[in-house]
Write an enzyme that holds these catalytic residues in place. Structure first.
Site, PDB file in Angstrom:
ATOM      1  N   CYS A  26       0.872  -1.172   0.000  1.00  0.00           N
ATOM      2  CA  CYS A  26       0.000   0.000   0.000  1.00  0.00           C
ATOM      3  C   CYS A  26       0.911   1.225   0.000  1.00  0.00           C
ATOM      4  O   CYS A  26       2.040   1.163  -0.473  1.00  0.00           O
ATOM      5  CB  CYS A  26      -0.959  -0.023   1.182  1.00  0.00           C
ATOM      6  SG  CYS A  26      -0.149  -0.095   2.789  1.00  0.00           S
ATOM      7  N   HIS A 529      -4.586   9.279   4.552  1.00  0.00           N
ATOM      8  CA  HIS A 529      -4.948   7.851   4.528  1.00  0.00           C
ATOM      9  C   HIS A 529      -6.396   7.728   4.984  1.00  0.00           C
ATOM     10  O   HIS A 529      -6.739   8.048   6.117  1.00  0.00           O
ATOM     11  CB  HIS A 529      -4.017   7.060   5.445  1.00  0.00           C
ATOM     12  CG  HIS A 529      -4.041   5.583   5.210  1.00  0.00           C
ATOM     13  ND1 HIS A 529      -5.071   4.776   5.630  1.00  0.00           N
ATOM     14  CD2 HIS A 529      -3.156   4.764   4.577  1.00  0.00           C
ATOM     15  CE1 HIS A 529      -4.819   3.531   5.280  1.00  0.00           C
ATOM     16  NE2 HIS A 529      -3.670   3.497   4.627  1.00  0.00           N
TER      17      HIS A 529
END
Length: 610
Positions: A26, A529
């Site tokens: 990620c 995020h």
């Protein structure tokens, strides 16, 4: 930093290749699907200074690296023979136009100095000829013209070398393809005009075209070469690869380029020219709007050469032409947009390049501005397109025409002298002013790109989403709670729109849409995020409104997260905003009113740049 060495170290300490089912990443972490978690040597992993931390969660081993994670993933993928291409989660999704411009920008970046230098000489010489200061028939002019024109005539060679680096293929084979397009057999056939095509093996037509100065054919040819080379290298036995991989690759790529890629590129240019001619039969003003809009991108792709025969035919039939004035407006609009960029950058080296490119554009050579500047600043490219369209529509409405074929530069004005001259001058002013203004408004001003200039500045992190402040320590994720990635804040959102917490450039938009990176003018890297472990949703429940390379200001909407859907999937919806390069921060203070609920526009953190 040796990414490959660290990659091998990580593989060894997660139990070796045989213990790895899959690996992906990620924004900040390597994620391993392992056969046996007990084989992981956590102590060894956490001793490596490149590894921020480790955790095992959701049946995954997560190794926290930081925003540099993709470099480690690439090496690990190569070692494990895992395809790290677009089908993996690490790649950002871009629109075709953005991807195309990024590729061309990458290709031309290294060769901009040659184009800029040659363009400046060529523009100055053209100006002196237009003013009748010198003659273009003297030996001195011819010698200097060779110096200036060589880069543009043999541009495919430069592009081939640079494109080979971008597409990761053999540079010398790429140059060999360029040489194929401009081999004397082809160029002589074009010059003589007696042959329209060759017949390969007696049945495959090889059309005769002039590829000098073209861009698109060689870029796509090198792209094809990269695939062909890899395919041939994969199917051949190792003992044969040294000799036969380049032989077969060159042969197949050369044929494909001469029979398909090159002709299609030329065909597209001719189609463009026919379309322009058709527009003039409908309405000159409509032609001005459309031609003005497509002119910058046609120069960018090399398709603009196809318009020249139309202009020449107009001179022959009418004694004047209305197409070249539009080309002139486009050049001035490109110049105006480039000049605006000059006032937005602070790095001395970049300022110098921008200024020389703008001057070159004023002199009629726009390649340095397009390839070196506007391909990087896409909003400036859009501004140039709009300015070109506005000015071209204006001059077409008043019937501006040119009475002699000359390079479209500021020195070409004498060729416009007549009853339409004043409108030509107004058109120039309109082209430069409109593109300059639009660019200036769209692009945020950059700071001087060095540590001393940014030292002492304070970067404010604003609210990225409406909701209640959550201390990082309370975030139910060890990586963020322990500030392994960086320091910042978290918000428990009350609605799903996500806004830019800082002004800067979008440097990453993760393919699963759950994370976005922004770098400020001071070089501060900010990660937004959205949710926890939301990478596993594969983009479902998220929308992004920005792409890599875009510039954003505080409060610009950059994404949306469907809170109900994300919650229904058992995921936390908390939004985390952290600075990932904390080594650049001297002091880090919270707003005294940070507790409680916040609306968009609230400054939450003040980070003082060291």
């Amino acid at each position: 930093m040796d990414y490959k060495e660290t990659g091998r170290f990580i593989i060894k300490n997660v139990g070796g290749e045989s213990n790895i089912n899959n690996v992906w990443h990620c924004m900040t972490r390597l994620r391993f699907d392992l056969k046996d978690e007990t084989m992981v040597n956590y102590d060894n992993l956490e001793k490596d200074t490149n590894i921020v931390g480790t955790k095992y969660q959701s049946d995954q081993l997560q190794i926290v690296i930081g925003t540099d994670v993709e470099n480690y993933f690439t090496e690990i993928a190569n070692i494990l023979h895992i395809d790290s291409g677009e089908e993996n989660e690490n790649k950002e999704k871009k629109g075709f136009i953005s991807l195309f411009m990024d590729t061309v920008s990458g290709v031309f970046g290294p060769i901009v100095p040659a184009i800029a230098g040659a363009g400046m000489i060529k523009g100055l010489m053209a100006g002196l000829v237009a003013l009748e200061v010198i003659s273009n028939q003297t030996d001195s002019y011819l010698v200097i013209d060779m110096i200036a024109s060589g880069v543009f005539t043999f541009l495919p060679f430069f592009v081939a070398m640079s494109a080979a680096k971008i597409f990761k293929t053999n540079q010398y084979l790429a140059v060999a393809i360029a040489a194929t397009l401009q081999f004397p057999t082809m160029t002589s056939a074009v010059a003589e005009g007696a042959v329209t095509q060759f017949n390969l093996f007696g049945i495959i037509p090889v059309p005769v075209f002039n590829y000098a100065g073209t861009v698109i054919p060689i870029i796509f040819a090198v792209l094809a070469l990269s695939y062909i080379y890899n395919w041939v290298d994969k199917i051949l036995p190792k003992v044969l690869r040294t000799v036969f991989t380049p032989t077969i690759s060159l042969f197949l790529s050369g044929i494909l380029t001469l029979t398909v890629i090159g002709p299609i590129s030329i065909f597209l240019g001719n189609l463009l020219a026919d379309g322009v001619a058709w527009l003039f039969t409908i309405s000159p003003v409509l032609a001005g709007i459309i031609v003005g809009a497509i002119r910058p991108i046609s120069i960018f792709t090399g398709l603009h050469h196809a318009m020249t025969p139309i202009a020449l035919q107009n001179f022959a039939n009418q004694g004047y032409d209305m197409l070249m004035p539009m080309m002139f407006m486009a050049n001035m609009a490109i110049t105006g947009a480039t000049l605006a960029v000059y006032f937005k950058v602070s790095n001395k080296e970049e300022k110098s390049l921008v200024l020389s490119s703008a001057i070159s554009g004023l002199l009629g050579i726009t390649e340095p501005a397009l390839f070196g500047i506007l391909s990087k600043y896409k909003k400036a490219f859009i501004a140039a397109t709009v300015g070109s369209s506005i000015a071209s529509a204006f001059i077409s409405f008043f019937g501006v025409r040119i009475y002699g074929y000359i390079l479209s530069s500021i020195f070409s004005l004498p060729a416009y002298i007549g009853e339409y001259f004043v409108y030509a001058v107004i058109g120039i002013i309109l082209a430069i002013a409109s593109s300059f203004t639009i660019t200036y408004l769209l692009i945020p001003k950059a700071s001087i790109d060095n540590k001393e200039a940014n030292s002492g500045k304070t970067v404010e992190l604003y609210t990225a989403v409406e909701g209640k402040y959550v201390p990082l320590a309370d975030v139910p994720d060890e990586v963020f709670a322990n500030k392994m990635v960086g320091d910042g804040y978290a918000i428990s959102p009350s609605e799903g729109n996500i806004y830019a917490p800082v002004t800067g450039k979008i440097t990453s938009v993760f393919s699963t849409k759950h994370a976005i990176g922004i770098t400020t003018d001071e070089g501060i890297e900010v990660l937004i995020h959205m949710g926890l472990d939301t990478v596993s949703l594969n983009g479902n429940g998220f929308e992004t409104y920005v792409q890599t390379g875009d510039t954003v200001a505080v409060g610009d909407r950059i994404a949306y997260m469907n809170l109900d859907y994300i919650s229904s999937q058992g995921k936390e919806t908390v939004v985390i905003v952290v600075i990932t390069n904390m080594d650049k921060i001297d002091t880090f203070t919270m707003n005294k009113d940070i507790e409680g609920n916040h609306e968009i526009g609230s400054p939450l953190i003040f980070a003082h740049v060291n």
